[in-house]
Enzyme design. Structure first.
Site, PDB file in Angstrom:
ATOM      1  N   VAL A  14       0.840  -1.212   0.000  1.00  8.90           N
ATOM      2  CA  VAL A  14       0.000   0.000   0.000  1.00  8.90           C
ATOM      3  C   VAL A  14       0.870   1.256   0.000  1.00  8.90           C
ATOM      4  O   VAL A  14       0.544   2.243  -0.681  1.00  8.90           O
ATOM      5  CB  VAL A  14      -0.969  -0.010   1.207  1.00  8.90           C
ATOM      6  CG1 VAL A  14      -1.864   1.223   1.181  1.00  8.90           C
ATOM      7  CG2 VAL A  14      -1.821  -1.272   1.202  1.00  8.90           C
ATOM      8  N   ALA A  33      -7.032  19.376  -3.767  1.00  7.08           N
ATOM      9  CA  ALA A  33      -6.736  19.632  -2.347  1.00  7.08           C
ATOM     10  C   ALA A  33      -6.518  21.117  -2.070  1.00  7.08           C
ATOM     11  O   ALA A  33      -6.722  21.577  -0.954  1.00  7.08           O
ATOM     12  CB  ALA A  33      -5.496  18.841  -1.940  1.00  7.08           C
ATOM     13  N   ALA A  43       9.426   5.392   6.105  1.00  3.34           N
ATOM     14  CA  ALA A  43      10.141   4.472   6.991  1.00  3.34           C
ATOM     15  C   ALA A  43      10.001   3.069   6.441  1.00  3.34           C
ATOM     16  O   ALA A  43       8.893   2.603   6.179  1.00  3.34           O
ATOM     17  CB  ALA A  43       9.553   4.540   8.395  1.00  3.34           C
ATOM     18  N   GLU A 128     -10.241   5.694   5.770  1.00  7.54           N
ATOM     19  CA  GLU A 128     -11.080   5.141   4.693  1.00  7.54           C
ATOM     20  C   GLU A 128     -10.551   3.808   4.176  1.00  7.54           C
ATOM     21  O   GLU A 128     -11.329   2.880   3.889  1.00  7.54           O
ATOM     22  CB  GLU A 128     -11.124   6.152   3.519  1.00  7.54           C
ATOM     23  CG  GLU A 128     -11.974   5.728   2.353  1.00  7.54           C
ATOM     24  CD  GLU A 128     -13.453   5.652   2.702  1.00  7.54           C
ATOM     25  OE1 GLU A 128     -14.067   6.698   2.918  1.00  7.54           O
ATOM     26  OE2 GLU A 128     -13.993   4.527   2.760  1.00  7.54           O
ATOM     27  N   VAL A 131     -11.411  -0.097   5.589  1.00  8.05           N
ATOM     28  CA  VAL A 131     -12.575  -0.964   5.315  1.00  8.05           C
ATOM     29  C   VAL A 131     -12.837  -1.020   3.816  1.00  8.05           C
ATOM     30  O   VAL A 131     -13.035   0.021   3.171  1.00  8.05           O
ATOM     31  CB  VAL A 131     -13.844  -0.453   6.035  1.00  8.05           C
ATOM     32  CG1 VAL A 131     -15.019  -1.389   5.784  1.00  8.05           C
ATOM     33  CG2 VAL A 131     -13.602  -0.304   7.530  1.00  8.05           C
ATOM     34  N   ASP A 200     -10.063 -10.442  10.096  1.00 10.01           N
ATOM     35  CA  ASP A 200      -9.943  -9.194   9.323  1.00 10.01           C
ATOM     36  C   ASP A 200     -11.332  -8.614   9.018  1.00 10.01           C
ATOM     37  O   ASP A 200     -11.562  -7.415   9.182  1.00 10.01           O
ATOM     38  CB  ASP A 200      -9.181  -9.501   8.016  1.00 10.01           C
ATOM     39  CG  ASP A 200      -9.087  -8.298   7.108  1.00 10.01           C
ATOM     40  OD1 ASP A 200      -8.309  -7.385   7.414  1.00 10.01           O
ATOM     41  OD2 ASP A 200      -9.823  -8.259   6.097  1.00 10.01           O
ATOM     42  N   LYS A 204     -13.162  -4.999  10.332  1.00 12.94           N
ATOM     43  CA  LYS A 204     -13.839  -4.030   9.457  1.00 12.94           C
ATOM     44  C   LYS A 204     -15.309  -3.867   9.851  1.00 12.94           C
ATOM     45  O   LYS A 204     -15.845  -2.760   9.865  1.00 12.94           O
ATOM     46  CB  LYS A 204     -13.724  -4.490   7.997  1.00 12.94           C
ATOM     47  CG  LYS A 204     -12.281  -4.478   7.491  1.00 12.94           C
ATOM     48  CD  LYS A 204     -12.148  -5.255   6.195  1.00 12.94           C
ATOM     49  CE  LYS A 204     -10.721  -5.266   5.675  1.00 12.94           C
ATOM     50  NZ  LYS A 204     -10.501  -6.253   4.618  1.00 12.94           N
ATOM     51  N   GLY A 301      -5.244  -4.648  -2.542  1.00 15.00           N
ATOM     52  CA  GLY A 301      -4.337  -4.378  -3.659  1.00 15.00           C
ATOM     53  C   GLY A 301      -3.705  -3.007  -3.499  1.00 15.00           C
ATOM     54  O   GLY A 301      -4.213  -2.150  -2.790  1.00 15.00           O
TER      55      GLY A 301
HETATM   56  N1  HSE Z   1      -6.434  -8.947   3.625  1.00 17.17           N
HETATM   57  C1  HSE Z   1      -7.395  -7.964   3.297  1.00 17.17           C
HETATM   58  C2  HSE Z   1      -8.392  -8.576   2.296  1.00 17.17           C
HETATM   59  C3  HSE Z   1      -6.721  -6.772   2.711  1.00 17.17           C
HETATM   60  O1  HSE Z   1      -8.085  -9.632   1.726  1.00 17.17           O
HETATM   61  O2  HSE Z   1      -9.452  -8.032   2.111  1.00 17.17           O
HETATM   62  C4  HSE Z   1      -7.574  -5.561   2.649  1.00 17.17           C
HETATM   63  O3  HSE Z   1      -8.006  -5.151   3.900  1.00 17.17           O
END
Ligand code: HSE
Length: 435
Positions: A14, A33, A43, A128, A131, A200, A204, A301
């Site tokens: 990301v 903006a 980092a 944002e 989720v 995960d 969310k 992605g």
């Molecule tokens: N591992 C998460 C997914 C990545 O597959 O949706 C995105 O949050």
């Protein structure tokens, strides 16, 4: 006007995507903006990473040097996890910096504390990308739907899980093989059990639930079940019955409280959500005024997630000079207006069920099962008994029931499993019509 200076914590999938989008679309983004946005430093523990990505930015292996750098206006946290990232984010806030993060675990587990601190310091924490990747679902809930009483949300909010279920159904591929591909493509979490065990998605969902109903974040109260027990047989039987199996996060306002649950769910094949495939995510939100609204897009992605991260950076830049008390609240509701509505236990939810069990092929078996159902006040909607394969003595029995309280169903399943004639645990998949 001088550019806004951004420090990236993390330069992985990301982080790389964020730098690439800001580079490529910098001029257009600045027009939106009102100021140029410049990544000053990132980092990373990989000294050659910036060069590999073709980036002309500073690199450090000390993330704290970024959050403590007086030159940095916005810290973008893309490290993940919730120990170091929490320390870094709290330190950045303490130093009066705005924060953008894609970290759902951090927000789900520590968001209440982080937002309180941000409020005290008058800074923004935007999330944002936490989720449903690139889908602007946070903005929609927080702003676009603010006229509504949200009634329920159902979403495919883990791309890896959806990718696995889709490939298993369409190509008959093995679970582990598809998971390995999702990892190689950068979709899966560092610990992929977070994807396949539903953690995960639960992170969310607890964020969506808090924002939909104006309650504090309560990840620990989310009922969580993954996709690892779904068999190709179940996928096939569901199809025969006119359903698809999807791994859904569902949150709903009921008289008893808020339902917050993540589990495999059978939904009618004709539903739009049933046709969301691969790594794509979709969130169906039902508001009392607007009715159903559906948000669809890539849930994981590099650049899809970067799309959400950069949109947050733009939002922060636009609101930087505004009075903190006039900004959109972090969780959609004013912080002093959060309600104390209980999250209901899974035993209290009411839903329909698909049950699959293996039983001896002999007279009286069905009668015993249906008697238990009747005594538990469970009405059977559909029933399939498969012919025994290769003269086997056992048969697969599949039942679809009408809606019933989960607690009743638990009791019935316990009694069915205790029968002498059943030869397997009962597989249970909740069924929702999403109407
Ligand atoms: N591992 C998460 C997914 C990545 O597959 O949706 C995105 O949050």
């Amino acid at each position: 006007m001088t550019p806004v200076k951004v420090g990236l914590l993390g330069l992985g999938t990301v982080g790389g995507g964020t730098a690439a989008v800001l580079n490529r679309n910098g001029k257009e983004i600045a027009r939106r903006a009102g100021r140029a946005i410049q990544v000053e430093v990132a980092a990373t523990l990989e000294p050659n990473r910036a060069k590999e990505l073709g980036l002309d930015i500073g690199i450090t292996d000390d993330a704290f040097s970024i959050v403590n750098d007086p030159e940095i206006d916005i810290v973008v946290e893309l490290i993940g996890g919730y120990t170091l990232s929490k320390e870094l984010v709290l330190q950045a806030i303490e130093n009066g910096k705005h924060v953008v993060t894609a970290n759902k675990a951090l927000i789900a587990l520590h968001g209440n504390e982080i937002f309180t601190k941000a409020q005290e310091k008058g800074v923004m924490v935007a999330f944002e990308a936490a989720v449903a990747g690139g889908i602007p679902i946070i903005k929609s809930l927080r702003e676009g739907l603010s006229a509504n009483q949200i009634e329920w949300i159902a979403g495919i909010i883990n791309g890896t899980g959806n990718f696995i279920l889709t490939e298993m159904r369409d190509k008959g591929r093995a679970f582990d093989d598809v998971l390995a591909e999702a990892q190689a493509l950068g979709y899966a979490e560092a610990d992929p059990t977070f994807d396949v065990e539903g953690i995960d998605a639960a992170h969310k969902l607890s964020i969506l639930s808090a924002m939909a109903f104006g309650i504090p974040l309560q990840f620990e109260k989310t009922y969580t079940e993954g996709i690892t027990k779904i068999t190709p047989q179940d996928v096939e039987y569901a199809d025969e019955l006119g359903y698809a199996i999807k791994h859904l996060g569902i949150t709903r306002r009921t008289e008893a409280g808020i339902e917050q649950r993540v589990h495999p769910t059978m939904i009618p094949k004709t539903c739009l959500l049933a046709n969301v495939n691969g790594v794509m995510n979709a969130v169906l939100v039902h508001g009392d005024a607007v009715g159903p609204t559906l948000y669809y897009g890539a849930g994981a992605g590099d650049e899809p997630t970067a799309s959400a991260v950069v949109a947050d950076i733009v939002d922060v830049v636009r609101a930087m000079t505004s009075d903190p008390s006039n900004r959109v609240p972090h969780l959609a509701f004013q912080p002093d207006q959060l309600a104390d509505i209980p999250v209901v236990d899974i035993k209290e939810i009411t839903t329909a069920y698909y049950l699959r069990l293996c039983a001896l092929d002999q007279p009286g078996v069905l009668a015993s099962i249906t008697k238990i159902m009747g005594n538990s006040d469970i009405s059977i909607e559909a029933f399939i008994q498969k012919e025994p394969q290769n003269n086997a003595k056992n048969v697969d029995i599949i039942l679809l029931t009408q809606r019933v309280k989960e607690g009743n169903m638990d009791n019935a399943i316990e009694q069915i499993e205790a029968l002498d004639v059943t030869c397997s645990k009962v597989t249970r998949i909740r069924v929702e019509s999403l109407k």
